[in-house]
Design an enzyme around this catalytic site. Sequence first.
Site, mmCIF file in Angstrom:
data_model
loop_
_atom_site.group_PDB
_atom_site.id
_atom_site.type_symbol
_atom_site.label_atom_id
_atom_site.label_comp_id
_atom_site.label_asym_id
_atom_site.label_seq_id
_atom_site.Cartn_x
_atom_site.Cartn_y
_atom_site.Cartn_z
ATOM 1 N N HIS A 14 0.833 -1.201 0.000
ATOM 2 C CA HIS A 14 0.000 0.000 0.000
ATOM 3 C C HIS A 14 0.874 1.260 0.000
ATOM 4 C CE1 HIS A 14 -3.631 2.391 1.036
ATOM 5 N NE2 HIS A 14 -2.754 3.143 1.683
ATOM 6 N N GLU A 15 1.822 1.322 0.909
ATOM 7 C CA GLU A 15 2.662 2.511 1.014
ATOM 8 C C GLU A 15 3.614 2.630 -0.175
ATOM 9 O OE1 GLU A 15 1.829 4.653 3.023
ATOM 10 O OE2 GLU A 15 0.582 3.456 4.365
ATOM 11 N N HIS A 59 1.916 4.627 -2.866
ATOM 12 C CA HIS A 59 2.054 6.071 -2.649
ATOM 13 C C HIS A 59 3.467 6.542 -3.024
ATOM 14 C CE1 HIS A 59 -1.833 6.409 -0.788
ATOM 15 N NE2 HIS A 59 -1.520 5.707 0.285
#
Length: 453
Positions: free
Chosen positions: A22-23, A26
Amino acid sequence: MNDLLGSVWWMIVAIGVLVTFHEFGHYWVARRCGVKVLRFSVGFGRPLWSRRNRHGTEFAIAAIPLGGYVKMLDEREGDVATSELSGAFNRKPVLQRIAIVAAGPIANLLLCVALLWGMFVIGRPDYSATLGQVDGMAASAGFQVGDRFESIDGRPVRTWMDALQILTTAAIDGHDAEVAVVDAAGQPHSRVLPLSRLADGFNQESVGREAGLAWQHQMAPAVVGKTVPGLPADGVLLAGDHITAIDGNRIRSFSEIGPRIQALGERGGSAMIEVDRQGERLALELQPVRRRDNGDGPEYWALGLAPPETAMPAVHDAVQRFGPVAAIPAAFRETGRMAADALGMMRRMLTGHASVKNISGPVTIAQVANATAKRGVAWFLFFLALVSLSLAIINLLPIPVLDGGHLLYYLIELVKGSPLSERSMVAGQYVGLALLAGLMGLAFYNDILRLVS
């Protein structure tokens, strides 16, 4: 204690994998948009390990493994040198900011597809939606032991979990389910399960039991554990004998033996008991006798059999496996189906039709992580895919604090042509924190109830 440690360990593994992806979503898009990333952290709190790359980004693993974050250069969070203003997140065009924020949930969606692809290539062993016991509503509707579900309301059924998911949704919506089955003799039938007749307030977590259905793999196998001295089976049947038929009628589970023996007793005379004894097929003649437990219970016909103290595991009969190429569209289809089911359940909870007991917290997730890890790699990949998809959906909810809340701010900025005021954004953050705290509190409450019960 082993289950506790296993649950904690596999929960940490799951969170570590999902949060990292997920990170990274980003981080990767932020770097492509020219944003300077200060820190990429898996976990919160004091770093246990860290290192910096040539771009000045600190990569860290922190002490509290309950999430993670990517910290970017931003004028709203501190002073930024004039020479670095071009790398500040808040200075980027709104479409780039939208892309950076949306990249986290999108990474989880892509991870879900990849994990399901791996699951299908390895092959996930499961059980078919074959009935092992029928009573109540299902028996009245004509369902029979041995019926294998092929589709429900036009949706194909591959496993018992598929069937249970679709039946639960139909029951919550209050409509009858049209079920295509193949009976024990291989003949197709169409039957209707009248779920609309379920009483108000029925247990949504056990729709199958409420409707009178029990799956074949949940039934104890028809294996002799021991015989009762002095009764007909003593000395004729042996521990470990697998009873395959009684009087010509196929036996699939131990629970089918009792009713068949009662029918034999009422008919009178002896019957042939067919057994598999270590690969050898035998036909043994036995005659039931009348018996009364403890001298004061009701009389019943008996042979004197008891099941094993430890039930034998059922044989998997619905392995989901595809080749590497065929698994690609299968993974996308499965992701779409799971997303539709999850969004549908959320809508039903918001409208009050589905129980909020369906919301699970970290305790339940940890237990499921441990249980699926024990069942093999394919099952653990399925668990990771399911949680990754859930993480993507939850993060896209328009709640401030979550990615979806930030996307809502940026969409408003696109429409009005200027950013929201700091005051409005701060107020939204407080509302988001309150909603998130309430949701987490409900999840913990459900976990505690499950543990107590």
